[in-house]
Design a protein around this motif. Structure first.
Motif, PDB file in Angstrom:
ATOM      1  N   GLY A 107      43.920   6.153  29.549  1.00 50.93           N
ATOM      2  CA  GLY A 107      44.945   6.978  30.153  1.00 50.93           C
ATOM      3  C   GLY A 107      45.451   6.418  31.465  1.00 50.93           C
ATOM      4  O   GLY A 107      46.306   7.029  32.107  1.00 50.93           O
TER       5      GLY A 107
ATOM      6  N   ARG B 212      43.855   5.953  34.389  1.00 49.53           N
ATOM      7  CA  ARG B 212      43.374   6.574  35.618  1.00 49.53           C
ATOM      8  C   ARG B 212      42.133   5.838  36.108  1.00 49.53           C
ATOM      9  O   ARG B 212      41.398   5.236  35.330  1.00 49.53           O
ATOM     10  CB  ARG B 212      43.060   8.046  35.393  1.00 49.53           C
TER      11      ARG B 212
ATOM     12  N   GLY C 278      40.942  11.301  39.287  1.00 46.74           N
ATOM     13  CA  GLY C 278      41.995  10.564  38.599  1.00 46.74           C
ATOM     14  C   GLY C 278      43.374  11.124  38.915  1.00 46.74           C
ATOM     15  O   GLY C 278      43.578  12.337  38.882  1.00 46.74           O
ATOM     16  N   ASP C 279      44.305  10.227  39.229  1.00 47.57           N
ATOM     17  CA  ASP C 279      45.655  10.629  39.636  1.00 47.57           C
ATOM     18  C   ASP C 279      46.645  10.034  38.640  1.00 47.57           C
ATOM     19  O   ASP C 279      46.524   8.865  38.267  1.00 47.57           O
ATOM     20  CB  ASP C 279      45.944  10.108  41.046  1.00 47.57           C
ATOM     21  N   PRO C 280      47.642  10.812  38.198  1.00 41.80           N
ATOM     22  CA  PRO C 280      48.645  10.234  37.288  1.00 41.80           C
ATOM     23  C   PRO C 280      49.339   9.001  37.861  1.00 41.80           C
ATOM     24  O   PRO C 280      49.797   8.136  37.111  1.00 41.80           O
ATOM     25  CB  PRO C 280      49.629  11.390  37.073  1.00 41.80           C
ATOM     26  N   GLU C 281      49.398   8.908  39.209  1.00 47.31           N
ATOM     27  CA  GLU C 281      50.044   7.754  39.824  1.00 47.31           C
ATOM     28  C   GLU C 281      49.218   6.477  39.669  1.00 47.31           C
ATOM     29  O   GLU C 281      49.721   5.378  39.927  1.00 47.31           O
ATOM     30  CB  GLU C 281      50.302   8.033  41.307  1.00 47.31           C
ATOM     31  N   ASP C 282      47.933   6.617  39.269  1.00 47.78           N
ATOM     32  CA  ASP C 282      47.111   5.427  39.041  1.00 47.78           C
ATOM     33  C   ASP C 282      47.728   4.527  37.985  1.00 47.78           C
ATOM     34  O   ASP C 282      47.594   3.297  38.040  1.00 47.78           O
ATOM     35  CB  ASP C 282      45.697   5.833  38.604  1.00 47.78           C
ATOM     36  N   ALA C 283      48.393   5.124  36.991  1.00 45.57           N
ATOM     37  CA  ALA C 283      48.972   4.344  35.895  1.00 45.57           C
ATOM     38  C   ALA C 283      50.049   3.388  36.393  1.00 45.57           C
ATOM     39  O   ALA C 283      50.276   2.333  35.786  1.00 45.57           O
ATOM     40  CB  ALA C 283      49.539   5.278  34.828  1.00 45.57           C
ATOM     41  N   GLU C 284      50.730   3.725  37.498  1.00 44.56           N
ATOM     42  CA  GLU C 284      51.720   2.820  38.073  1.00 44.56           C
ATOM     43  C   GLU C 284      51.065   1.755  38.948  1.00 44.56           C
ATOM     44  O   GLU C 284      51.553   0.632  39.055  1.00 44.56           O
ATOM     45  CB  GLU C 284      52.727   3.617  38.908  1.00 44.56           C
TER      46      GLU C 284
ATOM     47  N   PRO D  62      48.584   6.063  45.321  1.00 39.72           N
ATOM     48  CA  PRO D  62      48.250   7.415  44.858  1.00 39.72           C
ATOM     49  C   PRO D  62      47.684   8.277  45.978  1.00 39.72           C
ATOM     50  O   PRO D  62      46.995   7.797  46.885  1.00 39.72           O
ATOM     51  CB  PRO D  62      47.199   7.163  43.760  1.00 39.72           C
TER      52      PRO D  62
ATOM     53  N   SER E  19      45.349  10.388  45.826  1.00 41.25           N
ATOM     54  CA  SER E  19      43.888  10.459  45.791  1.00 41.25           C
ATOM     55  C   SER E  19      43.243   9.351  46.610  1.00 41.25           C
ATOM     56  O   SER E  19      42.130   9.524  47.117  1.00 41.25           O
ATOM     57  CB  SER E  19      43.395  10.386  44.340  1.00 41.25           C
TER      58      SER E  19
END
Length: 693
Positions: free
Chosen positions: A345, A347, A363-369, A400, A402
């Motif tokens: 995912g 993260r 885990g932060d959704p911005e980790d994917a970027e 992120p 986080s």
């Protein structure tokens, strides 16, 4: 008043150091450095006693002072020798040797001075020489204290910090005392009287240090440079003291002693407050690195230390993730860190932490970027900056939330292996807060690549271990299937014969016995599937009459095919009966499968060349020499249609484990003879029949 203070402080010091010596001797556990420290405590107690009873200028006090210094230097030297690990310490050992010679000269001067009362000029010269020698011993000892503490690893500094502070305070006071005595050329009874108080103050630190029995390991850094700086600082101090002493003398005789004592205690108090402080030491390193060195880091030493820390193995060592964090944190003198790894995912999740006390990132959704940005650029994140976005190589990404909100987060080091992010190390601020600079970025990026290779290798090893476990299970299962095939063949033959012989009582008895034997073997197969591919319940090798095993195998196999047994009934071999039965069962079954219907298989027992020999002979199609040489004992190679090709392989594995071997003689169209050779047991009867090669 000052004489009374000197008497009681030295008497108290004698009592306390005597108690310390006894306690340390009980706690030494045979370690040389701890016995040496106990001896130093005992000599210190003697020196304090001589000083209290006879005065600081007495012969006993002078001799005991030299012995005390020698004992503490011997204690430090024992630590250095036990921790050198083969490194070249000759320059440091030379300093110890020179100081030992100076102490020897000091003992000589102390011994002959009292006998020169009637020669005042000579006595005055010797007293001045004694002061110079005392100053030299104190200055050299301080250099060695700095050297020992400076070379100690971060882990062992915790163990030696207190004794080094105590010894440093003692020799700093001696340095003050001898400097003032030499410069003033006058008695310094007040400073001599206060030496006992300084030693009493050091007792709590030495007592706490005595309880620490950790292993003291050493590691070299830019030791030579810092030792030179130490020497410069000591000589600068001497010049300062000389100048200050002259200024005080000019100011007036009434203020000389007060000013001298004030300087001594101010400098001693400052040293005892500032030297133990980790923040002060870190600040000093930053200042020295900035003003005295071209680069912040000693790259060779940092790289060697990093490699040693990460490459450590053993049950007592920390997990690899913690070692990686610590190795990177030690480079920047960071006190704590985290290791984050990518999850499904996109993260980041915490995989390890070292000394981290704050909250953990979620885990932060911005980790994917962030992940593809780090993989593309290997950018070291400056988490101390207020900027919310970072840019590198034409790419831009948002840090992120986080990560930005982690307490005291300073830097984020990506671990890149084969253009893939395997982890992200987060470091706390170092003890002296400073911004990241170009050296930090370059070194962190490089060690991140190296750390990533260790982490990727560890994951590869884990995956390989899993694959090996699956391979072992598959191999084990192949042996089980082979044995099940033999049982199925046996049961199929019984079913076919039952149509013609089911009405015969003897056939029914034989069928029941065969079914019982098959059920037992199936249960054994299930147990083997649990324990291992070729393992049955192993017993210690012992002298065993093999005829019992051979007869039992023949009786079982005769139900499906004629089997004959001949040879020496008293033959004994040194073996494990269960494993031998399993190996012979495979070979006899192979012989039955290769034999024409009704043509018996022969099992012959005897001896050959001082070994027990068991032959299995069939009259089947035989095998070619090339097949025997290249494929017979390879798994999954078989001359039989539908054969699994694991019987011979397993039989040889079992016999080899028993300390024996298998020989094969086969001719195409004529048949095959397998010979199992085992060590003879003590009960064998060798004469009646021999098997010849």
């Amino acid at each position: 008043m000052i004489t009374l203070l000197g008497f009681w402080t030295h008497a108290l010091a004698a009592l306390l150091y005597g108690a310390l010596a006894l306690w340390q001797l009980r706690q030494s556990k045979g370690e040389a450095s701890h016995r040496g420290l106990a001896a130093a405590f005992a000599i210190t107690a003697l020196w304090a006693g001589f000083t209290a009873l006879g005065g600081p200028q007495s012969l006993g006090a002078g001799l005991a002072e030299s012995a005390r210094n020698f004992a503490y230097l011997s204690f430090m030297y024992s630590i250095l020798i036990s921790a050198s690990e083969g490194r070249d310490q000759r320059p440091v050992k030379l300093v110890y040797t020179v100081l030992g010679a100076v102490i020897g000269l000091q003992l000589t001067v102390a011994a002959i001075t009292p006998g020169l009362i009637d020669k005042p000029l000579v006595r005055e010269a010797l007293e001045s020489t004694a002061q110079i020698l005392g100053l030299t011993v104190a200055a050299g000892s301080l250099i060695l204290v700095h050297n020992l503490y400076g070379q100690a690893s971060h882990e062992s500094r915790w163990g030696i910090r207190l004794p080094m502070i105590a010894l440093g305070a003692m020799w700093i006071y001696d340095l003050h005392l001898y400097t003032v005595a030499w410069l003033s050329r006058a008695p310094v009874e007040d400073l001599l009287a206060l030496r006992g108080a300084v030693l009493v103050i050091a007792v709590p630190m030495l007592a706490l240090a005595s309880r620490r029995s950790s292993q003291w390991r050493m590691q070299l850094s830019r030791a030579a440079t810092f030792q030179s700086l130490s020497l410069m600082a000591i000589f600068a101090y001497l010049i300062l003291m000389m100048s200050a002493n002259r200024v005080i003398e000019i100011a007036g005789a009434d203020w000389v002693r007060i000013g001298q004592v004030g300087l001594v205690f101010a400098a001693t108090l400052a040293a005892m407050i500032l030297l133990p402080s980790g923040r002060v030491r870190a600040w000093s390193r930053v200042v020295l690195a900035k003003h005295f060195f071209e680069h912040r880091y000693d790259y060779r030493e940092e790289w060697l230390r990093f490699t040693r820390a990460v490459a450590l193995v053993g049950e007592a060592e920390a997990p690899l993730g913690e070692r990686i964090i610590k190795a990177i944190a030690d480079i920047a003198d960071s006190p704590a860190g985290l290791l984050l790894v990518p999850q499904d995912g996109g993260r980041l999740a915490v995989a390890a932490r070292w000394n981290w006390q704050g909250s953990l990132p979620l885990g932060d959704p911005e980790d994917a970027e962030l992940l593809p940005f780090l993989e593309r650029t290997s950018h070291v994140l400056d988490l101390s900056s207020s900027e919310r976005r970072v840019a590198d190589q034409g790419l831009q990404v948002r840090i992120p939330e986080s990560l930005r909100h982690l307490p005291n987060a300073w830097a984020g080091i990506p671990l890149i292996h084969s253009d893939q992010l395997v982890g992200l190390v987060i470091l706390e601020y170092p003890r002296v807060r400073r911004p990241l600079d170009w050296e930090d970025f370059d070194l962190f990026r490089t060690v991140g690549i190296q750390a990533a290779s260790y982490l990727a290798e560890a994951r590869t090893q884990d995956a390989l271990a899993d694959a090996r476990r699956f391979d072992e299970f598959n191999r084990r299962f192949a042996f089980i299937i082979h044995d099940i095939k033999n049982l199925v063949s046996q049961l199929s033959l019984i079913i076919r014969n039952a149509e013609r012989h089911a009405h015969k009582p003897e056939f029914r008895d034989d069928m029941i016995a065969t079914l019982e034997s098959s059920v037992k073997k199936m249960n054994d197969l299930l147990a083997r599937l649990h324990r291992g591919a070729t393992n049955v319940e192993a017993e210690p090798a012992r002298a065993f009459r093999v005829w019992q095993t051979v007869a039992r195998i023949a009786q079982t196999k005769r139900r499906v095919h004629p089997v004959e047994v001949e040879g020496e009934r008293a033959l004994a071999a040194l073996t494990d009966p269960a494993r031998l039965e399993q190996a012979l069962g495979h070979l006899v079954q192979n012989a039955i499968d290769a034999s024409p219907p009704g043509v018996p298989v022969l099992i012959r027992c005897g001896t050959r060349g001082g070994e027990a020999a068991i032959e299995i002979v069939d009259r089947g199609e035989g095998m070619s020499a090339d097949f025997i040489r290249t494929r017979l004992f390879q798994p999954f190679a078989s001359t039989k249609e539908g054969g699994f090709g694991v019987g011979a392989f397993e039989a040889r594995s079992l016999v080899t484990a028993l300390g024996g071997r298998i020989e094969v003689d086969s001719r195409e169209g004529e048949g095959t003879r397998f010979t199992v050779l085992l060590p003879l047991g003590a009960d064998s009867v060798l004469e009646p029949q021999r098997i010849c090669a």
